[in-house]
Design a protein around this motif. Structure first.
Motif, PDB file in Angstrom:
ATOM      1  N   PHE A   1      40.687  44.864  40.209  1.00 26.14           N
ATOM      2  CA  PHE A   1      40.763  43.650  41.035  1.00 26.14           C
ATOM      3  C   PHE A   1      39.383  43.049  41.289  1.00 26.14           C
ATOM      4  N   SER A   2      38.360  43.620  40.648  1.00 22.34           N
ATOM      5  CA  SER A   2      36.981  43.162  40.870  1.00 22.34           C
ATOM      6  C   SER A   2      36.419  42.554  39.592  1.00 22.34           C
ATOM      7  N   ILE A   3      35.177  42.072  39.698  1.00 26.59           N
ATOM      8  CA  ILE A   3      34.360  42.019  38.481  1.00 26.59           C
ATOM      9  C   ILE A   3      33.198  42.972  38.723  1.00 26.59           C
ATOM     10  N   MET A   4      32.709  43.575  37.626  1.00 25.84           N
ATOM     11  CA  MET A   4      31.599  44.517  37.748  1.00 25.84           C
ATOM     12  C   MET A   4      30.351  43.901  37.106  1.00 25.84           C
ATOM     13  N   LEU A   5      29.239  43.980  37.851  1.00 27.69           N
ATOM     14  CA  LEU A   5      27.971  43.435  37.369  1.00 27.69           C
ATOM     15  C   LEU A   5      26.962  44.554  37.213  1.00 27.69           C
ATOM     16  N   ASN A   6      26.148  44.472  36.148  1.00 33.11           N
ATOM     17  CA  ASN A   6      25.092  45.473  35.952  1.00 33.11           C
ATOM     18  C   ASN A   6      23.766  44.968  36.534  1.00 33.11           C
TER      19      ASN A   6
ATOM     20  N   ASP B   1      49.734  41.561  34.639  1.00 34.25           N
ATOM     21  CA  ASP B   1      50.239  40.218  34.905  1.00 34.25           C
ATOM     22  C   ASP B   1      49.755  39.156  33.920  1.00 34.25           C
ATOM     23  N   GLY B   2      48.822  39.491  33.058  1.00 29.59           N
ATOM     24  CA  GLY B   2      48.337  38.512  32.090  1.00 29.59           C
ATOM     25  C   GLY B   2      47.538  37.383  32.714  1.00 29.59           C
ATOM     26  N   ARG B   3      47.242  37.518  34.009  1.00 28.66           N
ATOM     27  CA  ARG B   3      46.420  36.491  34.648  1.00 28.66           C
ATOM     28  C   ARG B   3      44.967  36.819  34.287  1.00 28.66           C
ATOM     29  N   GLY B   4      44.517  36.211  33.218  1.00 27.71           N
ATOM     30  CA  GLY B   4      43.202  36.561  32.681  1.00 27.71           C
ATOM     31  C   GLY B   4      42.205  35.431  32.790  1.00 27.71           C
ATOM     32  N   THR B   5      41.175  35.510  31.958  1.00 26.39           N
ATOM     33  CA  THR B   5      40.132  34.484  31.923  1.00 26.39           C
ATOM     34  C   THR B   5      40.174  33.785  30.568  1.00 26.39           C
ATOM     35  N   GLU B   6      39.556  32.607  30.524  1.00 27.14           N
ATOM     36  CA  GLU B   6      39.473  31.866  29.267  1.00 27.14           C
ATOM     37  C   GLU B   6      38.029  31.505  29.002  1.00 27.14           C
ATOM     38  N   GLY B   7      37.584  31.764  27.783  1.00 30.94           N
ATOM     39  CA  GLY B   7      36.275  31.267  27.365  1.00 30.94           C
ATOM     40  C   GLY B   7      35.102  32.174  27.666  1.00 30.94           C
ATOM     41  N   LEU B   8      35.328  33.369  28.211  1.00 28.55           N
ATOM     42  CA  LEU B   8      34.193  34.268  28.489  1.00 28.55           C
ATOM     43  C   LEU B   8      33.955  35.188  27.294  1.00 28.55           C
TER      44      LEU B   8
ATOM     45  N   ASP C   1      35.832  44.693  30.237  1.00 26.00           N
ATOM     46  CA  ASP C   1      37.047  44.024  30.703  1.00 26.00           C
ATOM     47  C   ASP C   1      37.650  44.873  31.831  1.00 26.00           C
ATOM     48  N   GLU C   2      37.392  44.478  33.060  1.00 23.22           N
ATOM     49  CA  GLU C   2      37.835  45.279  34.212  1.00 23.22           C
ATOM     50  C   GLU C   2      39.350  45.384  34.269  1.00 23.22           C
ATOM     51  N   GLY C   3      40.048  44.381  33.720  1.00 23.01           N
ATOM     52  CA  GLY C   3      41.509  44.347  33.819  1.00 23.01           C
ATOM     53  C   GLY C   3      42.193  44.608  32.481  1.00 23.01           C
ATOM     54  N   ALA C   4      41.562  45.393  31.627  1.00 21.14           N
ATOM     55  CA  ALA C   4      42.135  45.618  30.288  1.00 21.14           C
ATOM     56  C   ALA C   4      43.500  46.296  30.379  1.00 21.14           C
ATOM     57  N   ASP C   5      43.687  47.154  31.357  1.00 15.84           N
ATOM     58  CA  ASP C   5      44.953  47.899  31.476  1.00 15.84           C
ATOM     59  C   ASP C   5      45.034  48.413  32.908  1.00 15.84           C
TER      60      ASP C   5
ATOM     61  N   ILE D   1      33.062  38.261  27.440  1.00 11.97           N
ATOM     62  CA  ILE D   1      33.808  39.475  27.791  1.00 11.97           C
ATOM     63  C   ILE D   1      34.956  39.032  28.701  1.00 11.97           C
ATOM     64  N   PRO D   2      36.192  39.044  28.185  1.00 14.72           N
ATOM     65  CA  PRO D   2      37.304  38.545  29.004  1.00 14.72           C
ATOM     66  C   PRO D   2      37.677  39.521  30.105  1.00 14.72           C
ATOM     67  N   LYS D   3      38.382  39.041  31.087  1.00 11.66           N
ATOM     68  CA  LYS D   3      39.117  39.919  31.992  1.00 11.66           C
ATOM     69  C   LYS D   3      40.589  39.614  31.724  1.00 11.66           C
ATOM     70  N   SER D   4      41.375  40.622  31.300  1.00 11.40           N
ATOM     71  CA  SER D   4      42.690  40.341  30.729  1.00 11.40           C
ATOM     72  C   SER D   4      43.817  40.256  31.742  1.00 11.40           C
ATOM     73  N   ASN D   5      43.687  40.959  32.858  1.00  9.68           N
ATOM     74  CA  ASN D   5      44.738  40.938  33.890  1.00  9.68           C
ATOM     75  C   ASN D   5      44.074  40.873  35.264  1.00  9.68           C
ATOM     76  N   TRP D   6      44.862  40.480  36.258  1.00 10.39           N
ATOM     77  CA  TRP D   6      44.473  40.514  37.671  1.00 10.39           C
ATOM     78  C   TRP D   6      43.166  39.736  37.948  1.00 10.39           C
ATOM     79  N   ALA D   7      42.961  38.659  37.195  1.00 11.99           N
ATOM     80  CA  ALA D   7      41.748  37.853  37.413  1.00 11.99           C
ATOM     81  C   ALA D   7      41.998  36.878  38.565  1.00 11.99           C
ATOM     82  N   ASN D   8      41.231  37.032  39.619  1.00  9.49           N
ATOM     83  CA  ASN D   8      41.252  36.100  40.744  1.00  9.49           C
ATOM     84  C   ASN D   8      39.841  35.565  40.930  1.00  9.49           C
TER      85      ASN D   8
END
Ligand SMILES: Cc1cc2nc3c(=O)[nH]c(=O)nc-3n(C[C@H](O)[C@H](O)[C@H](O)COP(=O)(O)OP(=O)(O)OC[C@H]3O[C@@H](n4cnc5c(N)ncnc54)[C@H](O)[C@@H]3O)c2cc1C
Length: 495
Positions: free
Chosen positions: A291-296, A396-403, A304-308, A405-412
């Motif tokens: 449910f997050s994004i992770m930054l280095n 849920d397939g609520r992902g990102t577009e155009g990044l 992809d934090e939401g790959a599965d 490194i995508p986030k595939s699910n649970w992107a808010n």
């Protein structure tokens, strides 16, 4: 006093060891468990767990057999789904990239249900993992990711129950007794050399079951087999699993097998101690990252934090974090998902920052390029697909577009204050490489023959896991193969 001879010696006193001991005892064998740790630290990695077991169930009746305490209300308010053999096979195949040993994997899956029922007979009680493995949506819990059952009282409860059962059966546990080497000749195993109260002694046995864990707590072996930087990982659990069981078997010719450069490793509090702390247990983990994004340190996303579902990514993301500059990452959440964070986010010893604006937040991300971090969050926010509804219980397939490194699910989007961020590093759980066993859990030598009288179970068995791991399988594998090993060892010893 240590008994000078036993039918079966079990090396270790974690989950696999106790299952082996009880199974050998059922065959009529006299059994001695050797535990390197003191009573206070005994129980290995198993004691650090939440006690989650991945097992097959085909319907609610299977779950009721395991958990007779389930109430009608719980059943009415919960969608438990099913976890069939087929699903378990699919999961093991997919996450190990189809490298898992087919024979061992089949045993693990097909014996999972019956082994859990057998454990109930040994005093273990089970409960559904509400909260961690099921979110309440529309007034109803829904389980996801094949992980539904945990032992009462988690790992500490599991070890306490096993210890009590051993006491009732008169099975001796020799604490602060470290197995040093196996005594063997051309006819097979004859016993174990141990160190106890500063003295080295030989204990005779007709059979030995090795259940002494992997080599994750040994920085030298980690670096040698897993590779550079692994000496910098924190150890999530027992400091006693330093590869002794593996080494003593290799010393008498056992065959190494499996993913020796692989391990289970997770995102773990950046400031956690070097080894596990039983008063915190597994709560240094931070598993709500889907449910997050992770930054280095560069302020960039790297995975992809939401790959599965978390169950299928957490065990490989520790390695990804270890490989980031400075070996850390920040998980970033906004108000919308804070209520979904697991309990482990609310402990006292947590590396957390909080802010009301993103500008303020990024300045608090110690060691991270604040400007880049802000730009990354803005770019991520723009990429979120708003037309797909968010649902934490399904992919849920609520992902990102155009990044890149995508986030595939649970992107808010991350835009509603307060913002919270948690610092994680790599915490290693256990290593995947180990000893080759056959379907009777006999240890196989490098010529492909069983070593007479030597058996193995648990973390130190190789061949089951490669690259990744489905959550809850470590305990299940330890129980299944512990029972198989103990049964075979006991039967052989009394024959
Ligand atoms: C924080 C954490 C949470 C986890 N959560 C889960 C979970 O919920 N579900 C799940 O399936 N898995 C979980 N795991 C993984 C799980 O703990 C292991 O897969 C499993 O417990 C391994 O059991 P084992 O019996 O092989 O090893 P252990 O339980 O580690 O037992 C090894 C034993 O050997 C002893 N020993 C070591 N060397 C010697 C020696 N030379 N002589 C004598 N004794 C020796 C140790 O002291 C210990 O008693 C978790 C692990 C950690 C660290």
């Amino acid at each position: 006093m240590l008994p000078a001879s036993s039918d079966v010696i079990v090396v270790g006193a974690g989950n696999a060891a106790f299952c082996a001991a009880f199974a050998a005892y059922e065959q009529g064998a006299s059994v001695l468990l050797l535990e390197r740790a003191s009573v206070n630290e005994a129980g290995g990695n198993s004691r650090f767990t939440a006690g989650a077991f991945r097992c097959v169930y085909n319907d609610i009746n299977d779950l009721k057999a395991l958990m007779p305490d389930l109430t009608n209300e719980e059943i009415a308010n919960t969608d438990f789904g099913t976890y069939t053999e087929e699903k378990f096979f699919d999961d093991m195949g997919r996450v190990t990239e189809y490298r898992t040993d087919a024979d061992l994997c089949e045993l693990l899956i097909k014996r999972s249900k019956e082994t859990m029922l057998w454990m109930r007979d040994k005093g273990i009680r089970f409960a559904p993992i509400f909260g961690r493995q099921a979110f309440k949506v529309g007034g109803k819990f829904k389980f996801w990711g094949g992980l539904t059952v945990e032992a009462w009282g988690g790992g500490p409860g599991l070890i306490a129950a096993y210890t009590e059962t051993a006491r009732k059966k008169g099975i001796q546990i020799a604490y602060e007794t470290r197995a040093l080497s196996l005594i063997a000749d051309d006819d097979g195993i004859k016993g174990v050399q141990v160190r106890h109260c500063g003295r080295t002694t030989e204990l005779k046995a007709k059979c030995v079951v090795l259940a002494a864990g992997g080599f994750q707590a040994n920085a030298e072996m980690r670096t040698r087999y897993l590779g550079p930087l692994w000496e910098l990982a924190k150890v999530r659990g027992s400091r006693f699993n330093t590869g002794d069981g593996i080494k003593m078997a290799l010393d008498i010719g056992a065959m190494p097998v499996g993913n020796w450069s692989g391990c289970h490793a997770v995102g773990w509090d950046r400031n956690a101690p070097e080894f596990g702390d039983l008063s915190v247990g597994d709560n240094f983990q931070k598993h709500s990252y889907p449910f997050s994004i992770m930054l280095n340190a560069n302020g960039e996303r790297f995975v992809d934090e939401g790959a599965d579902f978390r169950n299928y990514t957490y065990a490989k993301y520790g390695r990804v974090i270890l490989m980031q500059p400075g070996q850390f990452a920040w998980q970033i959440f906004d108000r919308k998902v804070l209520h979904l964070l697991r309990d482990e986010y609310r402990i006292k010893r947590v590396s957390k920052v909080r802010a009301d604006t993103l500008e303020e937040l990024v300045k608090k991300l110690e060691g991270t390029n604040a400007e880049r971090a802000l730009a990354t969050i803005y770019a991520y926010n723009k990429s979120v697909k708003h037309d797909v509804p968010f649902d934490p219980n399904v992919k849920d397939g609520r992902g990102t577009e155009g990044l890149a490194i995508p986030k595939s699910n649970w992107a808010n989007t991350i835009e509603e204050p307060p913002f919270e961020s948690y610092a994680v590093t790599c915490g290693i759980t256990f290593t995947f490489g180990g000893l080759k066993i056959d379907t009777e859990a006999r240890v196989i030598d490098s010529d492909g023959n069983p070593i007479a009288g030597l058996f193995a179970a648990g973390e130190l068995v190789g061949g089951l896991f490669y690259f990744n791991y489905p959550g809850g399988t470590g305990l299940m594998a330890g129980s299944v193969f512990g029972k198989i090993a103990g049964t075979a060892a006991g039967r052989r010893a009394v024959a």
